[in-house]
Structures are given as C-alpha cells and as structure tokens.
Motif scaffolding. Sequence first.
Motif, PDB file in Angstrom:
ATOM      1  N   SER A 147       0.820  -1.211   0.000  1.00 49.79           N
ATOM      2  CA  SER A 147       0.000   0.000   0.000  1.00 49.79           C
ATOM      3  C   SER A 147       0.853   1.259   0.000  1.00 49.79           C
ATOM      4  O   SER A 147       0.466   2.283  -0.568  1.00 49.79           O
ATOM      5  N   LEU A 152      -1.665   4.390  -2.594  1.00 51.63           N
ATOM      6  CA  LEU A 152      -3.082   4.183  -2.888  1.00 51.63           C
ATOM      7  C   LEU A 152      -3.894   5.480  -2.977  1.00 51.63           C
ATOM      8  O   LEU A 152      -4.783   5.577  -3.835  1.00 51.63           O
ATOM      9  N   ARG A 156      -6.341   6.450  -6.192  1.00 50.97           N
ATOM     10  CA  ARG A 156      -7.777   6.766  -6.091  1.00 50.97           C
ATOM     11  C   ARG A 156      -8.114   8.058  -6.840  1.00 50.97           C
ATOM     12  O   ARG A 156      -9.284   8.289  -7.176  1.00 50.97           O
ATOM     13  N   VAL A 168      -7.473  -0.019  -7.602  1.00 46.17           N
ATOM     14  CA  VAL A 168      -7.840   0.463  -6.278  1.00 46.17           C
ATOM     15  C   VAL A 168      -9.346   0.376  -6.065  1.00 46.17           C
ATOM     16  O   VAL A 168      -9.813   0.143  -4.930  1.00 46.17           O
ATOM     17  N   ALA A 169     -10.148   0.523  -7.134  1.00 45.95           N
ATOM     18  CA  ALA A 169     -11.596   0.347  -6.999  1.00 45.95           C
ATOM     19  C   ALA A 169     -11.927  -1.106  -6.654  1.00 45.95           C
ATOM     20  O   ALA A 169     -12.833  -1.375  -5.857  1.00 45.95           O
ATOM     21  N   ASP A 172     -11.101  -1.655  -2.944  1.00 49.34           N
ATOM     22  CA  ASP A 172     -12.113  -1.071  -2.066  1.00 49.34           C
ATOM     23  C   ASP A 172     -13.404  -1.876  -2.112  1.00 49.34           C
ATOM     24  O   ASP A 172     -14.068  -2.062  -1.083  1.00 49.34           O
ATOM     25  N   ARG A 173     -13.786  -2.359  -3.280  1.00 46.86           N
ATOM     26  CA  ARG A 173     -15.033  -3.121  -3.408  1.00 46.86           C
ATOM     27  C   ARG A 173     -14.943  -4.460  -2.681  1.00 46.86           C
ATOM     28  O   ARG A 173     -15.893  -4.892  -2.023  1.00 46.86           O
ATOM     29  N   GLY A 175     -12.716  -5.160  -0.271  1.00 51.23           N
ATOM     30  CA  GLY A 175     -12.273  -5.007   1.108  1.00 51.23           C
ATOM     31  C   GLY A 175     -10.969  -5.723   1.419  1.00 51.23           C
ATOM     32  O   GLY A 175     -10.802  -6.293   2.500  1.00 51.23           O
ATOM     33  N   SER A 177      -6.426  -5.792   1.016  1.00 52.06           N
ATOM     34  CA  SER A 177      -5.260  -4.919   1.055  1.00 52.06           C
ATOM     35  C   SER A 177      -4.072  -5.618   0.412  1.00 52.06           C
ATOM     36  O   SER A 177      -3.936  -6.850   0.534  1.00 52.06           O
TER      37      SER A 177
END
Length: 325
Positions: A147, A152, A156, A168-169, A172-173, A175, A177
């Motif tokens: 990260s 990151l 974004r 990165v989407a 995030d979707r 969850g 790392s």
Amino acid sequence: MKTPTASSVHCLLRRPVAARPGNLQLAIATSITAASTTSSSSSLTTTPGTTSCSSCPPTRQQTARAFSVLNRPPPNYPGHVPLTRIERAALALGSGVLSLANTYRGDLIAVCGEATATPYFIHRLHRAMLASATGRRILRDRPRITSSSLDLPRLRALPPNTVGGTYVAWLDREGVSPDTRSAVRYIDDEECAYVMQRYRESHDFYHALTGLPVVREGEVAIKAFEFANTLLPMTGFALLAVATLKKSERQRFWSVYGPWALRNGLRSDEVINIYWEEEMETDVQELRQRLGIEQPPDLRDIRKREREERRKRNQGMAGAAVAGS
C-alpha cells in the motif's frame, strides 16, 4: 636426486620431523617443492587447515556431512528455511489438504505454492522473466507491491478507466489490502524466491484486470487462469476446490469460467512480466488487448441476480402458502 611427487610431498608434510639440522633442511626443501607442486598440479586440493591430494583418503574434516534435519545448511536470504525432500513433500501434502478444507487460508495456499514450485516450475517462470526485457528490468529493480509503495491515495485520484483506478476500486469493493501477502520462505534460490514473491503480490492485479471477486467461485476461476499462464502446480491443485462449490456454481465454472480461464491463460502473454508500477495510468482496456485477455462475465452481477431471483421465488412460495391456509 629424485624430484618428490605430489603423493610423496603430501606424506612428508604429514610425517613429524625431528628437530635435527639435516631433517630441518629436508623439511624446508620439501615445503618449497610442495608449494611449487601445488601451484602447477591439479591433483592437490588445499582447504583451510588441511592438505589433501587425490591419491590419499579424505580426512574426517574433509568429508562433507549430508543435508539432514540435524545438519541444516544456513539460509540463503533473510527468512529462508532450507528443507529436505521429505520435509518439502510433507509440507506440500499437508498444506494442500488443509487449504482445500478451508480455501480462505491464504497462508496455507502460499506454503503449498512454495513447496510444489521446485525444482522445475519456479525456474521456468524465472526463465520466462529473463527472456523478456521487461521481466529482466523487474528482476533488476525488484519492486514490491504494498500500500505504501503503490501510494493508494494517488491511485484513487486516477480516472476509473485506468489500470491504477481499476485496481484500487477493486481493492475497495472487495475489502482487501496489498499488505497481506506472506513472505517467501521455502524456495532455496534467492532470485527465484523473489519471482514467487512477485507472482504472489501481483495476484490482486489479475483479479482487477479480470473483474473476478474474492468469493470461492472467483478464486477458483482466477487460479485456473494462473495455472494456464504460469504452470505453477499449486494453481492447478487449487482446481480441486471445484468439488466444494455449489451445484449451480460448478455448472457455471465448467460452462463459462473454466473455458474462459484456459483460453485466456494459454493465449495471453506471461503476466509475470507486467511491470504494474509503470502501467497505472494506462487504459485498462488497452492493457487487456495488449496482453490478449478478454474480460469474463461479471460474476458479482450474476450472483446478485441469482440471489434476487431466489428471494422473489421464496417470497412467492411464502405468499402462496399464506393464501392456501
């Protein structure tokens, strides 16, 4: 006067010499002859603290002990654990069986991958990198995917159609790392250990590039793609997890995602040679076309529609039951 041979020189060196003038001169002359003979003769082998030759039996200090549990060699890099063949086989079998029982145990999957990658498969992947100009640069630079190294927040801010924005989407979707990948420990060659580490840390990019989620069905599909592309045994072994899927998921794998994975994995370029750090601002569709990878049907949308259909069907059945009563 006969010139001493290599064997006679060695035996004279090992024989105690009394402290008499004649013997002292003989010892000095013999030492000089031995030094010149050592430099010109390949039959002599010198190791620290010993003198040996091809015609004399080895001493106890010269006999190397075999690699065993009680005589483990030093590590080749920080964290490295040298294994015997029996230990490697036991580790591969144990981690493989346990990871099938729980497909979310990433640590067991990682151990199985290392234990089964040698002696051939990780070296094949290493050769694939050496055969590519980009792969050679990756081996030289040895970037890590974390990260902090990827920054990151900067990703974004990129447009959503870029590789970085898509990656990165997806993180995030789902969850997840990039900091959760285990360090390689059980591959002996230090550079091959980095190749395995690079493959492991690139795994989420394969997910983002294909859009496959981290649910069990998606993981089996991405492992099938990786097996066709990398030939790592662990990725093929992971396909046994198809048996743990629901009936509808198994049918979908054999009819949709399995054929997609084999077709795209075989025809695409070696994904280990993608320098992801340099592709962040590249259009994601452009990268897919360059590599020869087509995006599969959106598995999350398919699963969402199935859940909605089941919910409506259950509501209808419940309503019919109430009306009938």
